[in-house]
Enzyme design. Structure first.
Site, PDB file in Angstrom:
ATOM      1  N   VAL A  22       0.822  -1.237   0.047  1.00 14.31           N
ATOM      2  CA  VAL A  22       0.103  -0.166   0.032  1.00 14.31           C
ATOM      3  C   VAL A  22       0.902   1.340  -0.056  1.00 14.31           C
ATOM      4  O   VAL A  22       1.826   1.386   0.810  1.00 14.31           O
ATOM      5  CB  VAL A  22      -0.880  -0.052   1.253  1.00 14.31           C
ATOM      6  CG1 VAL A  22      -1.646   1.269   1.368  1.00 14.31           C
ATOM      7  CG2 VAL A  22      -1.689  -1.276   1.561  1.00 14.31           C
ATOM      8  N   CYS A  23       0.421   2.072  -0.854  1.00 11.24           N
ATOM      9  CA  CYS A  23       1.160   3.460  -0.940  1.00 11.24           C
ATOM     10  C   CYS A  23       0.177   4.564  -0.686  1.00 11.24           C
ATOM     11  O   CYS A  23      -0.935   4.376  -0.243  1.00 11.24           O
ATOM     12  CB  CYS A  23       2.122   3.725  -2.195  1.00 11.24           C
ATOM     13  SG  CYS A  23       1.235   3.829  -3.561  1.00 11.24           S
ATOM     14  N   TYR A  24       0.373   5.700  -1.390  1.00 10.34           N
ATOM     15  CA  TYR A  24      -0.604   6.797  -1.250  1.00 10.34           C
ATOM     16  C   TYR A  24      -1.696   6.534  -2.323  1.00 10.34           C
ATOM     17  O   TYR A  24      -2.897   6.810  -1.980  1.00 10.34           O
ATOM     18  CB  TYR A  24       0.128   8.033  -1.375  1.00 10.34           C
ATOM     19  CG  TYR A  24       0.944   8.693  -0.328  1.00 10.34           C
ATOM     20  CD1 TYR A  24       0.415   9.109   0.883  1.00 10.34           C
ATOM     21  CD2 TYR A  24       2.418   8.446  -0.466  1.00 10.34           C
ATOM     22  CE1 TYR A  24       1.236   9.482   1.984  1.00 10.34           C
ATOM     23  CE2 TYR A  24       3.226   8.759   0.587  1.00 10.34           C
ATOM     24  CZ  TYR A  24       2.694   9.453   1.873  1.00 10.34           C
ATOM     25  OH  TYR A  24       3.345   9.693   2.630  1.00 10.34           O
TER      26      TYR A  24
END
Length: 108
Positions: free
Chosen positions: A64-66
């Site tokens: 998960v990132c932004y």
């Protein structure tokens, strides 16, 4: 080695199911502390060694990132480390928070 994309609906099904998987959040430490998908582990240079050591290679990983862009590079790297099932969360934490705002964990 490559990774696959995972959408929010599939992630919700996985979280409700029995299959174990590991959520790895690669956002900066402050963002991670302020809000994350429950059960996420923070993946950065400091924690990568321990995570690689502790996690069986057949355990699915969801990165998960932004917004779902940087996670693709991290997912490709993890696949290159021998993990068999690696996924990048489409839309990232931003989309998750928009659609599941009541299901966000905070604190260190």
């Amino acid at each position: 080695m490559s990774f696959e994309h995972l959408d929010l609906a599939s992630l919700a099904q996985w979280r409700d199911g029995e299959q174990p998987f590991v959520l790895l959040d690669i956002r900066d430490p402050l963002s991670f502390t302020q809000g994350r998908i429950p059960g996420s582990r923070h993946l950065d240079n400091a924690s990568a060694g321990a995570i690689l050591e502790e996690t069986p290679r057949d355990t699915p990983l969801v990165v998960v990132c932004y917004h779902g862009h940087s996670s693709q590079q991290a997912a490709a790297w993890l696949a290159g480390q021998g993990f068999e099932k690696v996924y990048s969360l489409d839309g990232g934490f931003t989309q998750y928070q928009l659609t599941h705002g009541d299901d966000v964990e905070s604190g260190s």
